[in-house]
Design a protein around this motif. Structure first.
Motif, PDB file in Angstrom:
ATOM      1  N   PHE A  39      22.232 -22.121  33.169  1.00 25.56           N
ATOM      2  CA  PHE A  39      21.656 -22.330  31.831  1.00 25.56           C
ATOM      3  C   PHE A  39      21.935 -21.144  30.921  1.00 25.56           C
ATOM      4  N   LEU A  40      21.786 -19.925  31.465  1.00 23.87           N
ATOM      5  CA  LEU A  40      22.050 -18.733  30.669  1.00 23.87           C
ATOM      6  C   LEU A  40      23.520 -18.645  30.257  1.00 23.87           C
ATOM      7  N   VAL A  41      24.422 -19.000  31.186  1.00 20.48           N
ATOM      8  CA  VAL A  41      25.852 -18.964  30.874  1.00 20.48           C
ATOM      9  C   VAL A  41      26.195 -19.963  29.774  1.00 20.48           C
ATOM     10  N   MET A  42      25.634 -21.182  29.875  1.00 23.57           N
ATOM     11  CA  MET A  42      25.902 -22.200  28.850  1.00 23.57           C
ATOM     12  C   MET A  42      25.333 -21.783  27.499  1.00 23.57           C
ATOM     13  N   THR A  43      24.141 -21.197  27.504  1.00 26.48           N
ATOM     14  CA  THR A  43      23.536 -20.743  26.246  1.00 26.48           C
ATOM     15  C   THR A  43      24.375 -19.657  25.597  1.00 26.48           C
ATOM     16  N   ALA A  44      24.844 -18.715  26.425  1.00 22.06           N
ATOM     17  CA  ALA A  44      25.679 -17.636  25.888  1.00 22.06           C
ATOM     18  C   ALA A  44      26.985 -18.174  25.327  1.00 22.06           C
ATOM     19  N   ALA A  45      27.583 -19.161  26.045  1.00 16.41           N
ATOM     20  CA  ALA A  45      28.840 -19.745  25.568  1.00 16.41           C
ATOM     21  C   ALA A  45      28.643 -20.487  24.259  1.00 16.41           C
ATOM     22  N   GLN A  46      27.524 -21.255  24.150  1.00 15.55           N
ATOM     23  CA  GLN A  46      27.250 -21.970  22.912  1.00 15.55           C
ATOM     24  C   GLN A  46      27.003 -21.010  21.761  1.00 15.55           C
ATOM     25  N   GLY A  47      26.273 -19.918  22.046  1.00 16.84           N
ATOM     26  CA  GLY A  47      26.025 -18.932  21.012  1.00 16.84           C
ATOM     27  C   GLY A  47      27.297 -18.273  20.549  1.00 16.84           C
ATOM     28  N   LYS A  48      28.182 -17.985  21.484  1.00 17.00           N
ATOM     29  CA  LYS A  48      29.455 -17.379  21.123  1.00 17.00           C
ATOM     30  C   LYS A  48      30.307 -18.330  20.321  1.00 17.00           C
ATOM     31  N   GLN A  49      30.291 -19.628  20.717  1.00 14.75           N
ATOM     32  CA  GLN A  49      31.080 -20.630  19.989  1.00 14.75           C
ATOM     33  C   GLN A  49      30.534 -20.830  18.584  1.00 14.75           C
ATOM     34  N   LYS A  50      29.229 -20.752  18.460  1.00 14.97           N
ATOM     35  CA  LYS A  50      28.617 -20.965  17.161  1.00 14.97           C
ATOM     36  C   LYS A  50      28.938 -19.814  16.204  1.00 14.97           C
ATOM     37  N   VAL A  51      28.962 -18.603  16.749  1.00 16.60           N
ATOM     38  CA  VAL A  51      29.240 -17.457  15.912  1.00 16.60           C
ATOM     39  C   VAL A  51      30.666 -17.501  15.390  1.00 16.60           C
ATOM     40  N   GLY A  52      31.651 -17.835  16.255  1.00 17.04           N
ATOM     41  CA  GLY A  52      33.046 -17.934  15.854  1.00 17.04           C
ATOM     42  C   GLY A  52      33.651 -16.573  15.596  1.00 17.04           C
ATOM     43  N   LEU A  53      34.774 -16.570  14.877  1.00 14.29           N
ATOM     44  CA  LEU A  53      35.487 -15.330  14.590  1.00 14.29           C
ATOM     45  C   LEU A  53      34.847 -14.601  13.414  1.00 14.29           C
ATOM     46  N   SER A  54      34.916 -13.293  13.473  1.00 14.04           N
ATOM     47  CA  SER A  54      34.445 -12.490  12.359  1.00 14.04           C
ATOM     48  C   SER A  54      35.522 -12.454  11.274  1.00 14.04           C
ATOM     49  N   LEU A  55      35.160 -11.953  10.102  1.00 18.77           N
ATOM     50  CA  LEU A  55      36.108 -11.899   8.997  1.00 18.77           C
ATOM     51  C   LEU A  55      37.315 -11.022   9.305  1.00 18.77           C
ATOM     52  N   PRO A  56      37.149  -9.810   9.854  1.00 19.47           N
ATOM     53  CA  PRO A  56      38.339  -9.017  10.202  1.00 19.47           C
ATOM     54  C   PRO A  56      39.236  -9.705  11.219  1.00 19.47           C
ATOM     55  N   GLU A  57      38.633 -10.429  12.172  1.00 22.32           N
ATOM     56  CA  GLU A  57      39.443 -11.144  13.170  1.00 22.32           C
ATOM     57  C   GLU A  57      40.226 -12.275  12.516  1.00 22.32           C
ATOM     58  N   LYS A  58      39.603 -12.983  11.584  1.00 23.54           N
ATOM     59  CA  LYS A  58      40.305 -14.064  10.891  1.00 23.54           C
ATOM     60  C   LYS A  58      41.503 -13.520  10.114  1.00 23.54           C
ATOM     61  N   VAL A  59      41.263 -12.469   9.343  1.00 21.54           N
ATOM     62  CA  VAL A  59      42.329 -11.900   8.524  1.00 21.54           C
ATOM     63  C   VAL A  59      43.466 -11.378   9.396  1.00 21.54           C
ATOM     64  N   GLN A  60      43.106 -10.714  10.502  1.00 20.07           N
ATOM     65  CA  GLN A  60      44.133 -10.178  11.383  1.00 20.07           C
ATOM     66  C   GLN A  60      44.936 -11.284  12.038  1.00 20.07           C
ATOM     67  N   ASN A  61      44.258 -12.347  12.485  1.00 18.19           N
ATOM     68  CA  ASN A  61      44.965 -13.472  13.110  1.00 18.19           C
ATOM     69  C   ASN A  61      45.894 -14.165  12.115  1.00 18.19           C
ATOM     70  N   LEU A  62      45.407 -14.369  10.901  1.00 15.24           N
ATOM     71  CA  LEU A  62      46.254 -14.991   9.886  1.00 15.24           C
ATOM     72  C   LEU A  62      47.449 -14.104   9.549  1.00 15.24           C
ATOM     73  N   HIS A  63      47.218 -12.807   9.469  1.00 11.00           N
ATOM     74  CA  HIS A  63      48.312 -11.880   9.184  1.00 11.00           C
ATOM     75  C   HIS A  63      49.355 -11.910  10.303  1.00 11.00           C
ATOM     76  N   ASP A  64      48.895 -11.935  11.552  1.00  4.69           N
ATOM     77  CA  ASP A  64      49.827 -11.973  12.680  1.00  4.69           C
ATOM     78  C   ASP A  64      50.635 -13.273  12.677  1.00  4.69           C
TER      79      ASP A  64
END
Length: 331
Positions: A19-44
Protein backbone atom coordinates in the motif's frame (compact mmCIF):
# COMPACT_ATOMS: atom_id res chain seq x y z
CA UNK A 1 -0.59 -20.88 17.34
CA UNK A 2 2.71 -19.00 17.07
CA UNK A 3 3.02 -20.06 13.44
CA UNK A 4 -0.47 -18.69 12.70
CA UNK A 5 0.25 -15.36 14.38
CA UNK A 6 3.56 -15.11 12.57
CA UNK A 7 1.85 -15.72 9.23
CA UNK A 8 -0.82 -13.10 9.94
CA UNK A 9 1.79 -10.56 11.02
CA UNK A 10 3.91 -11.24 7.93
CA UNK A 11 0.92 -10.89 5.63
CA UNK A 12 -0.10 -7.63 7.28
CA UNK A 13 3.41 -6.25 6.79
CA UNK A 14 3.33 -7.23 3.10
CA UNK A 15 -0.06 -5.54 2.58
CA UNK A 16 1.07 -2.35 4.32
CA UNK A 17 4.32 -2.32 2.34
CA UNK A 18 2.46 -2.74 -0.96
CA UNK A 19 0.00 0.00 0.00
CA UNK A 20 2.82 2.40 0.86
CA UNK A 21 4.62 1.65 -2.41
CA UNK A 22 1.45 2.24 -4.45
CA UNK A 23 0.71 5.48 -2.59
CA UNK A 24 4.24 6.74 -3.19
CA UNK A 25 4.04 5.82 -6.88
CA UNK A 26 0.69 7.58 -7.28
CA UNK A 27 2.02 10.65 -5.50
CA UNK A 28 5.06 10.71 -7.72
CA UNK A 29 2.92 10.29 -10.84
CA UNK A 30 0.62 13.05 -9.73
CA UNK A 31 3.45 15.47 -9.13
CA UNK A 32 4.98 14.86 -12.60
CA UNK A 33 8.00 16.71 -13.93
CA UNK A 34 9.18 19.98 -12.49
CA UNK A 35 9.58 23.07 -14.66
CA UNK A 36 13.40 22.80 -14.96
CA UNK A 37 13.04 19.13 -15.93
CA UNK A 38 10.47 19.98 -18.60
CA UNK A 39 12.61 22.72 -20.10
CA UNK A 40 15.72 20.54 -20.04
CA UNK A 41 13.93 17.59 -21.65
CA UNK A 42 12.46 19.78 -24.37
CA UNK A 43 15.85 21.37 -24.99
CA UNK A 44 17.51 17.95 -25.28
CA UNK A 45 14.83 16.73 -27.70
CA UNK A 46 15.13 19.96 -29.69
CA UNK A 47 18.85 19.42 -30.12
CA UNK A 48 18.07 16.14 -31.89
CA UNK A 49 15.08 17.32 -33.91
CA UNK A 50 13.76 20.81 -34.60
CA UNK A 51 10.14 19.61 -34.81
CA UNK A 52 9.12 17.63 -31.74
CA UNK A 53 6.69 14.75 -32.19
CA UNK A 54 4.28 14.26 -29.28
CA UNK A 55 1.71 11.62 -28.45
CA UNK A 56 -1.14 12.13 -25.99
CA UNK A 57 0.99 11.52 -22.90
CA UNK A 58 3.76 13.92 -23.90
CA UNK A 59 1.20 16.54 -24.94
CA UNK A 60 -0.35 16.50 -21.49
CA UNK A 61 3.02 16.41 -19.74
CA UNK A 62 4.75 19.23 -21.61
CA UNK A 63 1.90 21.37 -22.91
CA UNK A 64 -1.36 20.80 -21.08
CA UNK A 65 -0.19 20.40 -17.48
CA UNK A 66 1.43 23.31 -15.60
CA UNK A 67 3.95 24.62 -14.74
CA UNK A 68 5.11 26.08 -18.05
CA UNK A 69 7.12 29.22 -18.83
CA UNK A 70 7.49 28.55 -22.57
CA UNK A 71 5.20 28.77 -25.57
CA UNK A 72 4.56 25.90 -27.97
CA UNK A 73 3.34 26.09 -31.57
CA UNK A 74 1.56 22.79 -32.25
CA UNK A 75 0.45 21.34 -35.57
CA UNK A 76 -2.33 18.77 -35.23
CA UNK A 77 -2.35 16.65 -38.34
CA UNK A 78 -3.07 13.24 -39.89
CA UNK A 79 -0.11 12.02 -41.92
CA UNK A 80 -1.02 8.33 -42.24
CA UNK A 81 -1.60 7.31 -45.89
CA UNK A 82 -4.91 5.72 -44.89
CA UNK A 83 -6.21 9.18 -43.88
CA UNK A 84 -5.71 10.47 -47.46
CA UNK A 85 -4.89 13.99 -46.27
CA UNK A 86 -2.67 15.39 -49.00
CA UNK A 87 -2.87 18.89 -47.55
CA UNK A 88 -1.47 17.56 -44.26
CA UNK A 89 1.71 16.44 -46.01
CA UNK A 90 2.27 19.86 -47.60
CA UNK A 91 1.47 21.62 -44.33
CA UNK A 92 3.93 19.36 -42.49
CA UNK A 93 6.70 20.25 -44.96
CA UNK A 94 6.06 23.98 -44.50
CA UNK A 95 5.87 23.65 -40.71
CA UNK A 96 9.16 21.72 -40.69
CA UNK A 97 10.79 24.57 -42.63
CA UNK A 98 9.63 27.04 -39.96
CA UNK A 99 10.86 24.80 -37.12
CA UNK A 100 14.27 24.34 -38.74
CA UNK A 101 14.56 28.05 -39.51
CA UNK A 102 13.88 28.87 -35.85
CA UNK A 103 16.11 26.13 -34.48
CA UNK A 104 19.18 27.40 -36.37
CA UNK A 105 18.46 31.12 -36.09
CA UNK A 106 20.03 33.62 -33.65
CA UNK A 107 16.66 34.16 -31.90
CA UNK A 108 16.44 30.53 -30.77
CA UNK A 109 15.80 30.06 -27.03
CA UNK A 110 14.00 27.81 -24.57
CA UNK A 111 10.99 30.12 -24.57
CA UNK A 112 9.47 28.70 -27.77
CA UNK A 113 9.19 25.17 -29.16
CA UNK A 114 7.55 23.64 -32.23
CA UNK A 115 5.70 20.33 -31.93
CA UNK A 116 3.25 18.16 -33.85
CA UNK A 117 0.60 15.63 -32.82
CA UNK A 118 -0.53 13.02 -35.34
CA UNK A 119 -4.10 11.77 -35.07
CA UNK A 120 -3.08 8.11 -35.03
CA UNK A 121 -0.64 8.77 -32.17
CA UNK A 122 -2.74 11.19 -30.14
CA UNK A 123 -6.43 10.89 -30.99
CA UNK A 124 -7.20 11.76 -27.36
CA UNK A 125 -5.62 15.17 -27.95
CA UNK A 126 -8.05 15.84 -30.80
CA UNK A 127 -10.92 14.84 -28.52
CA UNK A 128 -9.57 17.03 -25.73
CA UNK A 129 -9.37 20.05 -28.05
CA UNK A 130 -12.66 19.16 -29.80
CA UNK A 131 -11.09 19.04 -33.24
CA UNK A 132 -12.57 17.11 -36.14
CA UNK A 133 -10.32 18.35 -38.95
CA UNK A 134 -6.65 18.58 -39.87
CA UNK A 135 -4.27 20.27 -40.22
CA UNK A 136 -4.67 22.78 -37.39
CA UNK A 137 -2.00 25.16 -36.08
CA UNK A 138 -2.38 26.28 -32.45
CA UNK A 139 -0.35 28.43 -30.09
CA UNK A 140 -0.21 27.36 -26.46
CA UNK A 141 0.99 30.38 -24.47
CA UNK A 142 3.32 30.22 -21.49
CA UNK A 143 0.52 31.31 -19.18
CA UNK A 144 -3.16 30.59 -19.45
CA UNK A 145 -5.17 28.67 -22.02
CA UNK A 146 -5.29 29.23 -25.79
CA UNK A 147 -7.81 31.77 -27.01
CA UNK A 148 -9.57 32.09 -30.34
CA UNK A 149 -6.73 34.09 -31.88
CA UNK A 150 -4.26 31.34 -30.92
CA UNK A 151 -5.64 29.14 -33.72
CA UNK A 152 -4.24 29.98 -37.15
CA UNK A 153 -6.86 30.63 -39.85
CA UNK A 154 -5.31 28.62 -42.69
CA UNK A 155 -8.42 29.05 -44.85
CA UNK A 156 -7.73 32.79 -44.98
CA UNK A 157 -3.91 33.06 -44.91
CA UNK A 158 -2.85 29.58 -46.10
CA UNK A 159 -0.18 27.40 -44.51
CA UNK A 160 2.98 28.55 -46.29
CA UNK A 161 6.07 28.82 -44.10
CA UNK A 162 5.99 32.60 -44.35
CA UNK A 163 2.37 32.71 -43.16
CA UNK A 164 3.17 30.42 -40.22
CA UNK A 165 6.16 32.60 -39.30
CA UNK A 166 3.92 35.69 -39.34
CA UNK A 167 1.43 33.90 -37.07
CA UNK A 168 4.26 32.99 -34.68
CA UNK A 169 5.45 36.61 -34.59
CA UNK A 170 1.94 37.86 -33.83
CA UNK A 171 1.41 35.44 -30.93
CA UNK A 172 4.91 35.25 -29.41
CA UNK A 173 6.79 38.36 -30.67
CA UNK A 174 9.50 36.02 -32.02
CA UNK A 175 10.56 36.95 -35.55
CA UNK A 176 11.51 33.80 -37.47
CA UNK A 177 13.37 34.35 -40.72
CA UNK A 178 12.52 31.58 -43.17
CA UNK A 179 15.38 29.69 -44.81
CA UNK A 180 14.15 27.35 -47.52
CA UNK A 181 16.41 24.53 -48.75
CA UNK A 182 17.48 25.05 -52.37
CA UNK A 183 15.29 23.33 -54.95
CA UNK A 184 16.71 22.99 -58.45
CA UNK A 185 14.01 20.75 -59.90
CA UNK A 186 12.21 23.66 -61.59
CA UNK A 187 15.44 24.97 -63.11
CA UNK A 188 16.41 21.53 -64.39
CA UNK A 189 12.94 21.00 -65.88
CA UNK A 190 13.04 24.38 -67.63
CA UNK A 191 16.51 23.75 -69.06
CA UNK A 192 15.42 20.31 -70.27
CA UNK A 193 12.30 21.74 -71.92
CA UNK A 194 14.30 24.48 -73.66
CA UNK A 195 16.84 21.94 -74.93
CA UNK A 196 14.09 19.66 -76.29
CA UNK A 197 12.28 22.51 -78.04
CA UNK A 198 15.54 23.90 -79.40
CA UNK A 199 16.60 20.47 -80.66
CA UNK A 200 13.23 19.93 -82.35
CA UNK A 201 13.35 23.31 -84.05
CA UNK A 202 16.91 22.65 -85.19
CA UNK A 203 15.92 19.32 -86.75
CA UNK A 204 12.96 20.97 -88.51
CA UNK A 205 14.90 24.13 -89.41
CA UNK A 206 14.13 23.68 -93.13
CA UNK A 207 10.40 23.14 -92.56
CA UNK A 208 9.02 25.61 -90.00
CA UNK A 209 5.75 26.44 -91.75
CA UNK A 210 3.83 24.74 -88.94
CA UNK A 211 4.76 27.68 -86.66
CA UNK A 212 2.41 29.86 -88.74
CA UNK A 213 -0.50 27.41 -88.50
CA UNK A 214 -3.44 29.25 -86.87
CA UNK A 215 -5.26 26.02 -86.00
CA UNK A 216 -2.31 24.72 -83.95
CA UNK A 217 -1.93 27.94 -81.98
CA UNK A 218 -5.70 28.16 -81.51
CA UNK A 219 -5.84 24.60 -80.17
CA UNK A 220 -2.95 25.31 -77.77
CA UNK A 221 -4.66 28.49 -76.51
CA UNK A 222 -8.00 26.72 -75.98
CA UNK A 223 -6.35 23.80 -74.18
CA UNK A 224 -4.51 26.26 -71.92
CA UNK A 225 -7.80 27.97 -71.07
CA UNK A 226 -9.43 24.61 -70.30
CA UNK A 227 -6.57 23.67 -67.98
CA UNK A 228 -6.72 26.97 -66.09
CA UNK A 229 -10.50 27.26 -65.62
CA UNK A 230 -10.85 23.59 -64.63
CA UNK A 231 -8.54 23.96 -61.61
CA UNK A 232 -5.26 22.34 -62.64
CA UNK A 233 -3.24 25.03 -60.85
CA UNK A 234 -5.25 24.45 -57.66
CA UNK A 235 -4.44 20.74 -57.91
CA UNK A 236 -0.76 21.54 -58.34
CA UNK A 237 -0.73 23.74 -55.23
CA UNK A 238 -3.01 21.76 -52.88
CA UNK A 239 -2.48 18.18 -54.10
CA UNK A 240 -6.07 16.94 -53.54
CA UNK A 241 -7.00 13.22 -53.66
CA UNK A 242 -8.21 11.56 -56.86
CA UNK A 243 -11.64 10.74 -55.39
CA UNK A 244 -13.04 10.32 -51.89
CA UNK A 245 -15.81 8.41 -50.16
CA UNK A 246 -19.24 9.96 -49.94
CA UNK A 247 -21.43 9.99 -46.84
CA UNK A 248 -23.42 6.97 -48.01
CA UNK A 249 -20.24 4.90 -48.48
CA UNK A 250 -19.93 5.26 -52.24
CA UNK A 251 -17.28 6.98 -54.34
CA UNK A 252 -17.65 10.74 -54.86
CA UNK A 253 -16.14 12.30 -57.95
CA UNK A 254 -17.31 15.85 -57.15
CA UNK A 255 -16.29 17.56 -53.94
CA UNK A 256 -19.33 18.67 -51.95
CA UNK A 257 -17.88 22.04 -50.96
CA UNK A 258 -16.89 25.12 -52.92
CA UNK A 259 -13.70 25.25 -50.83
CA UNK A 260 -12.25 22.08 -52.37
CA UNK A 261 -12.13 19.88 -55.44
CA UNK A 262 -10.93 16.44 -56.52
CA UNK A 263 -8.56 15.50 -59.33
CA UNK A 264 -11.26 13.61 -61.27
CA UNK A 265 -13.55 16.60 -60.84
CA UNK A 266 -10.98 18.74 -62.66
CA UNK A 267 -11.09 16.53 -65.74
CA UNK A 268 -14.89 16.33 -65.62
CA UNK A 269 -15.15 20.13 -65.66
CA UNK A 270 -12.56 20.32 -68.44
CA UNK A 271 -14.55 17.84 -70.57
CA UNK A 272 -17.83 19.71 -69.99
CA UNK A 273 -16.26 23.03 -71.00
CA UNK A 274 -14.70 21.40 -74.07
CA UNK A 275 -18.09 20.08 -75.20
CA UNK A 276 -19.70 23.50 -74.70
CA UNK A 277 -16.96 25.14 -76.76
CA UNK A 278 -17.37 22.49 -79.47
CA UNK A 279 -21.10 23.22 -79.57
CA UNK A 280 -20.47 26.95 -79.87
CA UNK A 281 -18.02 26.35 -82.71
CA UNK A 282 -20.59 24.27 -84.57
CA UNK A 283 -23.22 26.98 -84.08
CA UNK A 284 -20.80 29.60 -85.37
CA UNK A 285 -19.67 27.60 -88.40
CA UNK A 286 -23.11 26.37 -89.47
CA UNK A 287 -23.71 29.53 -91.52
CA UNK A 288 -20.62 28.95 -93.63
CA UNK A 289 -21.91 25.62 -94.96
CA UNK A 290 -22.75 25.65 -98.68
CA UNK A 291 -25.36 22.96 -98.17
CA UNK A 292 -28.28 24.36 -96.13
CA UNK A 293 -29.27 20.87 -94.96
CA UNK A 294 -25.79 20.26 -93.54
CA UNK A 295 -25.87 23.72 -91.99
CA UNK A 296 -29.13 22.97 -90.16
CA UNK A 297 -27.82 19.62 -88.93
CA UNK A 298 -24.62 21.28 -87.72
CA UNK A 299 -26.63 23.97 -85.92
CA UNK A 300 -28.90 21.39 -84.25
CA UNK A 301 -25.90 19.30 -83.09
CA UNK A 302 -24.18 22.43 -81.73
CA UNK A 303 -27.33 23.56 -79.92
CA UNK A 304 -27.82 20.12 -78.35
CA UNK A 305 -24.20 20.00 -77.19
CA UNK A 306 -24.40 23.46 -75.62
CA UNK A 307 -27.75 22.79 -73.89
CA UNK A 308 -26.87 19.35 -72.49
CA UNK A 309 -23.32 19.97 -71.33
CA UNK A 310 -24.10 23.44 -69.96
CA UNK A 311 -26.84 21.80 -67.92
CA UNK A 312 -24.35 19.26 -66.58
CA UNK A 313 -21.88 22.04 -65.74
CA UNK A 314 -24.60 24.01 -63.95
CA UNK A 315 -25.53 20.87 -61.98
CA UNK A 316 -21.93 20.49 -60.84
CA UNK A 317 -21.93 24.11 -59.72
CA UNK A 318 -25.23 23.61 -57.84
CA UNK A 319 -23.81 20.61 -55.98
CA UNK A 320 -20.85 22.69 -54.77
CA UNK A 321 -22.61 26.02 -54.13
CA UNK A 322 -25.38 24.93 -51.79
CA UNK A 323 -28.52 27.01 -52.17
CA UNK A 324 -27.94 28.17 -55.77
CA UNK A 325 -31.52 28.46 -57.08
CA UNK A 326 -31.13 28.10 -60.86
CA UNK A 327 -30.94 24.98 -63.00
CA UNK A 328 -31.33 24.01 -66.65
CA UNK A 329 -32.58 20.61 -67.90
CA UNK A 330 -31.02 18.73 -64.96
CA UNK A 331 -31.10 19.31 -61.21
Amino acid sequence: MKVLLTSILFGTILVLTGFLVMTAAQGKQKVGLSLPEKVQNLHDMNLKKALLRFNGQKFREYIKNPPRNYSVIVMLTALAPSRQCQICRHAHDEFTIVANSYRYSPVYSNKLFFAMVDFDEGSDVFQMLRLNMAPVFMHFPAKGKPKGADTMDIHRVGFAAESIAKFVAERTDVQVRIFRPPNYSGTVAMITLVCLVGGFLYIRRNNLEFLYNKQIWGAIAVFFCFAMISGQMWNHIRGPPLVHKSQNGGVAYIHGSSQGQLVVETYIVMFLNAMIVLGMILLTECGSQNDQRKGRITAIIGLVLVAIFFSFLLSVFRSKAQGYPYSFLFK
